[in-house]
Design a protein around this motif. Structure first.
Motif, PDB file in Angstrom:
ATOM      1  N   ALA A  76       0.823  -1.213   0.000  1.00 13.97           N
ATOM      2  CA  ALA A  76       0.000   0.000   0.000  1.00 13.97           C
ATOM      3  C   ALA A  76       0.857   1.264   0.000  1.00 13.97           C
ATOM      4  N   ILE A  77       1.958   1.242   0.777  1.00 17.98           N
ATOM      5  CA  ILE A  77       2.803   2.444   0.879  1.00 17.98           C
ATOM      6  C   ILE A  77       3.648   2.617  -0.377  1.00 17.98           C
ATOM      7  N   MET A  78       4.342   1.555  -0.801  1.00 19.29           N
ATOM      8  CA  MET A  78       5.241   1.638  -1.962  1.00 19.29           C
ATOM      9  C   MET A  78       4.521   1.182  -3.223  1.00 19.29           C
ATOM     10  N   SER A  79       3.455   1.840  -3.541  1.00 21.70           N
ATOM     11  CA  SER A  79       2.733   1.545  -4.779  1.00 21.70           C
ATOM     12  C   SER A  79       3.538   2.038  -5.980  1.00 21.70           C
ATOM     13  N   ARG A  80       3.175   1.570  -7.161  1.00 18.16           N
ATOM     14  CA  ARG A  80       3.885   1.995  -8.366  1.00 18.16           C
ATOM     15  C   ARG A  80       3.749   3.497  -8.578  1.00 18.16           C
ATOM     16  N   GLN A  81       2.588   4.050  -8.237  1.00 16.30           N
ATOM     17  CA  GLN A  81       2.394   5.490  -8.377  1.00 16.30           C
ATOM     18  C   GLN A  81       3.343   6.262  -7.469  1.00 16.30           C
ATOM     19  N   ARG A  82       3.527   5.784  -6.233  1.00 17.84           N
ATOM     20  CA  ARG A  82       4.441   6.474  -5.318  1.00 17.84           C
ATOM     21  C   ARG A  82       5.894   6.309  -5.761  1.00 17.84           C
ATOM     22  N   CYS A  83       6.238   5.152  -6.273  1.00 13.50           N
ATOM     23  CA  CYS A  83       7.603   4.946  -6.783  1.00 13.50           C
ATOM     24  C   CYS A  83       7.887   5.879  -7.954  1.00 13.50           C
ATOM     25  N   ASN A  84       6.918   6.007  -8.864  1.00 13.87           N
ATOM     26  CA  ASN A  84       7.076   6.944  -9.976  1.00 13.87           C
ATOM     27  C   ASN A  84       7.201   8.378  -9.481  1.00 13.87           C
ATOM     28  N   MET A  85       6.440   8.726  -8.439  1.00 10.53           N
ATOM     29  CA  MET A  85       6.513  10.068  -7.878  1.00 10.53           C
ATOM     30  C   MET A  85       7.889  10.339  -7.283  1.00 10.53           C
ATOM     31  N   LEU A  86       8.483   9.335  -6.609  1.00 12.43           N
ATOM     32  CA  LEU A  86       9.809   9.506  -6.026  1.00 12.43           C
ATOM     33  C   LEU A  86      10.872   9.701  -7.103  1.00 12.43           C
ATOM     34  N   VAL A  87      10.738   8.981  -8.220  1.00  7.23           N
ATOM     35  CA  VAL A  87      11.693   9.146  -9.316  1.00  7.23           C
ATOM     36  C   VAL A  87      11.554  10.527  -9.961  1.00  7.23           C
ATOM     37  N   VAL A  88      10.317  10.970 -10.175  1.00  3.45           N
ATOM     38  CA  VAL A  88      10.094  12.312 -10.726  1.00  3.45           C
ATOM     39  C   VAL A  88      10.625  13.375  -9.784  1.00  3.45           C
ATOM     40  N   LEU A  89      10.415  13.182  -8.486  1.00  7.92           N
ATOM     41  CA  LEU A  89      10.942  14.125  -7.494  1.00  7.92           C
ATOM     42  C   LEU A  89      12.464  14.155  -7.519  1.00  7.92           C
ATOM     43  N   ALA A  90      13.085  12.995  -7.729  1.00  7.86           N
ATOM     44  CA  ALA A  90      14.548  12.933  -7.818  1.00  7.86           C
ATOM     45  C   ALA A  90      15.060  13.763  -8.999  1.00  7.86           C
ATOM     46  N   TRP A  91      14.387  13.643 -10.146  1.00  4.11           N
ATOM     47  CA  TRP A  91      14.780  14.439 -11.308  1.00  4.11           C
ATOM     48  C   TRP A  91      14.550  15.933 -11.063  1.00  4.11           C
TER      49      TRP A  91
END
Length: 256
Positions: A76-91
């Protein structure tokens, strides 16, 4: 975990591609020169990719923390949407960091021999060519690069302290599995952050060996990251054994 490992490997490949080809060219060429535009491009690209890689390492630490401390809520916490958000935030963070440094360097007046004692167009060696007092600029560079790296490193240290504290209540098998997963990430973090902190925390005018230390986080760490993450991961070891056994079995059939 593999989602972030994929992005980390991509960043390692891109980061070394922004540094190593130019380094090899300079080692082979008699004249080691670079144009102003190419220098600024390398400065922007190297800091962009390094910033993204640092943020991905933080995301990996957060992923391990959730997997070990809150395993029942992991999906629930590490959903694909949240993982994508973390990568976008990194960029986004890497882009902000590199643009801030680039705009600051472009506004500085350069003079003198225009020769930097470094294999990379980094901010600190470029500041030694500036025709004005760099005290304030050096503080800004340290705040932008050095302090950010130190803060992120402390965040990573705290996250793994919390993980280790949580492992005291787990079974011995669970502790071994968690430590096997985290140990590779800890080694990657240490290889990248320790030399990076040494290089960027010292002020620009200080006498140091940052050119030699920079090799660790620009060449050696990205080169060793895939090897460390592969050899320290149980699933990867099992998969590699299966591949090698299939290859050896097919070779024996061909010999027979």
């Amino acid at each position: 975990m593999y989602y972030f490992l994929c992005h980390l490997s991509l960043m390692d490949l891109c980061y070394t591609s922004a540094v190593v080809p130019r380094l090899i060219r300079d080692l082979a060429a008699a004249r080691k020169n670079i144009s102003y535009n190419n220098c600024m491009t390398q400065l922007f690209t190297a800091h962009l990719l390094a910033g993204v890689e640092i943020c991905i390492l933080v995301s990996m630490a957060f992923d391990r923390y959730v997997a070990i401390v809150k395993p029942l809520h992991y999906v629930a916490i590490m959903s694909r949407q949240r993982c994508n958000m973390l990568v976008v935030l990194a960029w986004a963070v890497g882009f902000w960091h590199s643009v801030a440094l680039l705009l600051m360097v472009l506004s500085l007046p350069f003079c003198g021999p225009n020769q930097i004692d470094h294999y990379l167009c980094d901010v600190k060696p470029l500041l030694k060519l500036v025709c004005k007092d760099i005290h304030v600029v050096s503080i800004l560079v340290t705040a932008n690069s050095g302090m950010v790296v130190v803060v992120i490193f402390l965040v990573l240290v705290v996250s793994y302290i919390l993980i280790l504290c949580n492992l005291r209540t787990r079974s011995s098998a669970g502790r071994r599995k968690a430590l096997s997963t985290c140990s590779s990430h800890i080694m990657v973090v240490a290889l990248f952050f320790v030399p990076c902190i040494y290089t960027h925390v010292l002020r620009a005018g200080a006498e140091n060996r940052d050119k030699g230390i920079s090799v660790f986080y620009t060449v050696i760490a990205p080169m060793l990251n895939p090897l460390i993450c592969t050899l320290r991961n149980m699933e990867m070891n099992v998969a590699m054994r299966k591949v090698w056994s299939q290859v050896a079995h097919s070779d024996l059939k061909q010999i027979k």
